[in-house]
Write a protein that holds these residues in place. Structure first.
Motif, PDB file in Angstrom:
ATOM      1  N   CYS A   5       0.851  -1.183   0.000  1.00 36.26           N
ATOM      2  CA  CYS A   5       0.000   0.000   0.000  1.00 36.26           C
ATOM      3  C   CYS A   5       0.888   1.234   0.000  1.00 36.26           C
ATOM      4  O   CYS A   5       1.866   1.307   0.745  1.00 36.26           O
ATOM      5  CB  CYS A   5      -0.903  -0.007   1.238  1.00 36.26           C
ATOM      6  N   VAL A   7       0.176   4.124   1.055  1.00 33.16           N
ATOM      7  CA  VAL A   7      -0.058   4.983   2.218  1.00 33.16           C
ATOM      8  C   VAL A   7       0.528   4.367   3.489  1.00 33.16           C
ATOM      9  O   VAL A   7       1.313   4.992   4.185  1.00 33.16           O
ATOM     10  CB  VAL A   7      -1.577   5.248   2.399  1.00 33.16           C
ATOM     11  N   CYS A   8       0.162   3.112   3.775  1.00 32.56           N
ATOM     12  CA  CYS A   8       0.539   2.534   5.070  1.00 32.56           C
ATOM     13  C   CYS A   8       1.564   1.407   4.938  1.00 32.56           C
ATOM     14  O   CYS A   8       1.933   0.797   5.943  1.00 32.56           O
ATOM     15  CB  CYS A   8      -0.706   2.024   5.794  1.00 32.56           C
TER      16      CYS A   8
HETATM   17 ZN    ZN Z   1      -2.821   1.248   3.326  1.00 27.77          ZN
END
Ligand code: ZN
Length: 84
Positions: A5, A7-8
């Motif tokens: 991912c 983002v994370c």
């Molecule tokens: Zn994520």
């Protein structure tokens, strides 16, 4: 499909065969889409059953990429909790 991912940094490929279960989700989603297509075709357009098979094939292929991705997304959301 990205490896992690953006983002994370959650790893998407958690273990070999993780997404096999997404087939059940895809089955559920495609059943809904195809039942709706059959219902609309028969009730609204009065389509004969012979042509209905072609309509179902076309709609099934049309929605296949979206349903496959959505099913994987739903499947990973079942098993991975996250905070935003
Ligand atoms: Zn994520």
């Amino acid at each position: 499909m990205p490896e992690r991912c953006s983002v994370c940094q959650q790893k998407f490929d958690i273990e070999p065969g993780f997404y096999w279960g997404a087939m059940y989700v895809a089955y559920m989603l495609s059943s809904g889409v195809l039942l709706a297509t059959a219902g609309i075709s028969i009730l609204v357009f009065k389509m004969p059953v012979f042509y209905l098979w072609f309509a179902l094939g076309f709609v099934g292929l049309l929605f296949l990429p979206y349903i496959a991705r959505l099913a994987r997304s739903i499947w990973i959301h079942i098993f991975v909790s996250y905070r935003d």
